[in-house]
Design a protein around this motif. Structure first.
Motif, PDB file in Angstrom:
ATOM      1  N   ALA A  96     102.785 125.821   1.404  1.00  0.00           N
ATOM      2  CA  ALA A  96     103.409 124.496   1.468  1.00  0.00           C
ATOM      3  C   ALA A  96     104.146 124.285   2.794  1.00  0.00           C
ATOM      4  O   ALA A  96     104.668 123.211   3.041  1.00  0.00           O
ATOM      5  CB  ALA A  96     104.387 124.328   0.310  1.00  0.00           C
ATOM      6  N   GLN A  97     104.166 125.302   3.636  1.00  0.00           N
ATOM      7  CA  GLN A  97     104.860 125.231   4.922  1.00  0.00           C
ATOM      8  C   GLN A  97     104.169 124.235   5.846  1.00  0.00           C
ATOM      9  O   GLN A  97     102.943 124.158   5.896  1.00  0.00           O
ATOM     10  CB  GLN A  97     104.859 126.616   5.559  1.00  0.00           C
ATOM     11  N   ILE A  98     104.960 123.452   6.569  1.00  0.00           N
ATOM     12  CA  ILE A  98     104.434 122.553   7.592  1.00  0.00           C
ATOM     13  C   ILE A  98     105.088 122.959   8.902  1.00  0.00           C
ATOM     14  O   ILE A  98     106.301 123.068   8.995  1.00  0.00           O
ATOM     15  CB  ILE A  98     104.730 121.074   7.268  1.00  0.00           C
ATOM     16  N   LEU A  99     104.280 123.180   9.894  1.00  0.00           N
ATOM     17  CA  LEU A  99     104.762 123.634  11.195  1.00  0.00           C
ATOM     18  C   LEU A  99     104.883 122.435  12.133  1.00  0.00           C
ATOM     19  O   LEU A  99     103.910 121.728  12.371  1.00  0.00           O
ATOM     20  CB  LEU A  99     103.778 124.661  11.766  1.00  0.00           C
ATOM     21  N   TYR A 100     106.082 122.198  12.650  1.00  0.00           N
ATOM     22  CA  TYR A 100     106.321 121.111  13.601  1.00  0.00           C
ATOM     23  C   TYR A 100     106.565 121.732  14.968  1.00  0.00           C
ATOM     24  O   TYR A 100     107.459 122.558  15.121  1.00  0.00           O
ATOM     25  CB  TYR A 100     107.536 120.277  13.195  1.00  0.00           C
TER      26      TYR A 100
END
Length: 159
Positions: A96-100
């Motif tokens: 569920a991690q989103i990398l910005y």
């Protein structure tokens, strides 16, 4: 089987079962992310590498998707026309991690250098231009800017 053998066997089974859930294990997930610039605009066609291998390119919204990446620490790097190259460590820990990722635009760096020159902060201007040259050593505008900074610095010191 005696008690000692059962205890050792149980310990080995627990040890190996525990290794499967450790971050950085062999479990692979899909990582979602977004590349944007210092003005919060999406960065299009930014080429992304993980651990030195090319994996994807950002879309029109700056979004990217990296499939089959193992959990754990990785080296994230990227490059794209009009933007500085980046390289940093990331930790992938959850599907569920989103990398910005924020990437400085070259034109924003030129504006920053110009603002420093106007304030006669030549060292700061040169440092900013050097960031561009680290990303693109043949950037003609940056090479020209270095010459201008040196000339202005000498002129200012003569006064």
């Amino acid at each position: 089987m005696n008690r000692k053998a059962v205890s050792v066997l149980t310990g080995i089974i627990v040890l190996f079962a525990g290794c499967r859930s450790v971050p950085g294990s062999r479990e692979k997930i899909t990582l979602n992310g977004m590349i944007y610039d210092t003005d919060n605009r999406p960065v299009v066609n930014y080429r992304i590498r993980i651990d030195g291998r090319g994996v994807c390119t950002s879309d029109i919204g700056g979004r990217f998707l990296i499939k089959k990446i193992r959990k754990g620490e990785h080296v994230f790097s990227g490059y794209g026309e009009g933007y500085l190259k980046i390289e940093e460590k990331i930790v992938v820990y959850d599907k569920a991690q989103i990398l910005y990722i924020r990437v400085p635009a070259v034109d924003a760096k030129f504006r920053e250098a110009f603002a420093s020159i106007k304030k006669r902060e030549y060292e700061a201007a040169q440092k900013t231009i050097n960031e561009i040259l680290e990303s693109d050593k043949d950037n003609e505008d940056a090479l020209y800017f270095i010459e201008v900074i040196e000339k202005l610095r000498r002129k200012h010191e003569e006064k």
